[in-house]
Write an enzyme that holds these catalytic residues in place. Structure first.
Site, PDB file in Angstrom:
ATOM      1  CE  LYS A   1      52.151  38.890  16.527  1.00  0.00           C
ATOM      2  NZ  LYS A   1      51.722  39.517  15.456  1.00  0.00           N
TER       3      LYS A   1
ATOM      4  NE  ARG B   1      48.611  42.763  20.015  1.00  0.00           N
ATOM      5  CZ  ARG B   1      48.303  41.609  19.514  1.00  0.00           C
ATOM      6  NH1 ARG B   1      48.251  40.598  20.226  1.00  0.00           N
ATOM      7  NH2 ARG B   1      47.837  41.479  18.349  1.00  0.00           N
TER       8      ARG B   1
ATOM      9  NE  ARG C   1      44.477  36.431   9.555  1.00  0.00           N
ATOM     10  CZ  ARG C   1      45.287  36.792  10.532  1.00  0.00           C
ATOM     11  NH1 ARG C   1      46.493  36.192  10.638  1.00  0.00           N
ATOM     12  NH2 ARG C   1      44.969  37.847  11.329  1.00  0.00           N
TER      13      ARG C   1
ATOM     14  NE  ARG D   1      41.743  37.218  13.806  1.00  0.00           N
ATOM     15  CZ  ARG D   1      43.024  37.589  14.348  1.00  0.00           C
ATOM     16  NH1 ARG D   1      44.041  36.435  14.138  1.00  0.00           N
ATOM     17  NH2 ARG D   1      43.590  38.459  14.800  1.00  0.00           N
TER      18      ARG D   1
ATOM     19  NE  ARG E   1      44.615  43.142  14.886  1.00  0.00           N
ATOM     20  CZ  ARG E   1      44.631  42.024  13.864  1.00  0.00           C
ATOM     21  NH1 ARG E   1      43.617  41.943  12.787  1.00  0.00           N
ATOM     22  NH2 ARG E   1      45.255  41.063  14.140  1.00  0.00           N
TER      23      ARG E   1
HETATM   24  P1  AMP Z   1      46.113  38.400  17.849  1.00  0.00           P
HETATM   25  O1  AMP Z   1      45.597  37.341  17.196  1.00  0.00           O
HETATM   26  O2  AMP Z   1      47.406  38.195  18.397  1.00  0.00           O
HETATM   27  O3  AMP Z   1      46.218  39.473  16.352  1.00  0.00           O
HETATM   28  O4  AMP Z   1      45.227  39.233  18.647  1.00  0.00           O
HETATM   29  C1  AMP Z   1      43.960  39.650  18.218  1.00  0.00           C
HETATM   30  C2  AMP Z   1      43.407  40.870  19.165  1.00  0.00           C
HETATM   31  O5  AMP Z   1      43.393  40.334  20.530  1.00  0.00           O
HETATM   32  C3  AMP Z   1      44.250  42.192  19.403  1.00  0.00           C
HETATM   33  O6  AMP Z   1      43.827  42.925  18.111  1.00  0.00           O
HETATM   34  C4  AMP Z   1      43.805  42.675  20.667  1.00  0.00           C
HETATM   35  O7  AMP Z   1      42.567  43.082  20.879  1.00  0.00           O
HETATM   36  C5  AMP Z   1      43.745  41.287  21.494  1.00  0.00           C
HETATM   37  N1  AMP Z   1      44.968  40.867  22.172  1.00  0.00           N
HETATM   38  C6  AMP Z   1      45.864  39.817  21.976  1.00  0.00           C
HETATM   39  N2  AMP Z   1      47.057  39.935  22.635  1.00  0.00           N
HETATM   40  C7  AMP Z   1      46.711  41.215  23.179  1.00  0.00           C
HETATM   41  C8  AMP Z   1      47.761  41.424  24.355  1.00  0.00           C
HETATM   42  N3  AMP Z   1      48.866  40.824  24.495  1.00  0.00           N
HETATM   43  N4  AMP Z   1      47.391  42.713  24.849  1.00  0.00           N
HETATM   44  C9  AMP Z   1      46.094  43.119  24.419  1.00  0.00           C
HETATM   45  N5  AMP Z   1      45.314  42.719  23.894  1.00  0.00           N
HETATM   46  C10 AMP Z   1      45.613  41.738  22.889  1.00  0.00           C
END
Ligand code: AMP
Length: 188
Positions: free
Chosen positions: A13, A88, A127, A135, A146
């Site tokens: 994404k 999400r 990654r 991260r 996740r």
């Molecule tokens: P991402 O970079 O989109 O994979 O997000 C990393 C982490 O941030 C996720 O595993 C969640 O802990 C948190 N996070 C990101 N976007 C959301 C969202 N829309 N709702 C809830 N938690 C989020």
């Protein structure tokens, strides 16, 4: 153009969003990036979110909906945006509908980037290696968590947006440029 990119962690994404930013000259709104920035800056939000993000759980719907709604009001979003990692949950999707209604805006499309979970685990492990563990949530146990969270809480958005006639699905296992081409073909 107002787009949502949907897909499991590691599906690409963020990579696709960065390419589409250049093509359509609209910003990428990534709640993950915003949360990581808040965690790094140790803001009150960051301090609250850190443990949740680190263990692969979702931050509260109210918090992320609030940060997205504010971000959409910035001038650079006037011609649209690409939502990456938001919504999400069904509750977030409903709150997105409400906030767009209130702003007099509509989504153009929701692109689902489909991907095989086992291959995603390999990608994330790579990654983590390439970024030297930048991260804290890029490790196998947290990734598996996740993916479970994705299947339980985010995958229902596929039928939510299919019902609205907005869903476009693309194969995320192809090379990056082919995925980009299918996304462009699906939204134009
Ligand atoms: P991402 O970079 O989109 O994979 O997000 C990393 C982490 O941030 C996720 O595993 C969640 O802990 C948190 N996070 C990101 N976007 C959301 C969202 N829309 N709702 C809830 N938690 C989020």
């Amino acid at each position: 153009m107002r787009l949502v990119l949907l897909g499991p962690p590691g599906a690409g994404k963020g990579t696709q969003a960065q390419i589409l930013v250049e093509t359509y000259d609209i910003p990428q709104l990534s709640t993950g990036d915003m949360l990581r920035a808040a965690i790094k800056a140790e803001t009150p939000l960051g301090l609250e979110a850190k443990a949740i993000v680190d263990r692969g759980d979702l931050v509260s719907d109210t918090i992320v909906s609030g940060i997205i709604s504010e971000r959409m009001d910035e001038p650079d979003c006037a011609n649209g945006f690409i939502l990456d990692g938001f919504p999400r949950t069904i509750a977030q999707a409903e709150s997105l509908d409400d906030m767009l209604d209130a702003k007099g805006l509509k989504l153009d499309a929701v692109v689902e980037i489909k991907a095989d979970p086992e291959i995603l685990i390999e990608r994330i492990i790579n990654r983590a290696r390439e970024t030297g563990g930048a991260r804290a949530d890029d490790n196998e146990d947290v990734l598996r968590k996740r993916l479970v969270v994705y299947n339980e809480q985010t995958a229902p958005l596929v039928s939510f947006y299919a019902k609205q006639g907005l869903l476009r699905s693309v194969d995320g296992m192809k090379p990056i440029d082919e995925v980009t081409a299918s996304i462009k073909a699906a939204i134009e």
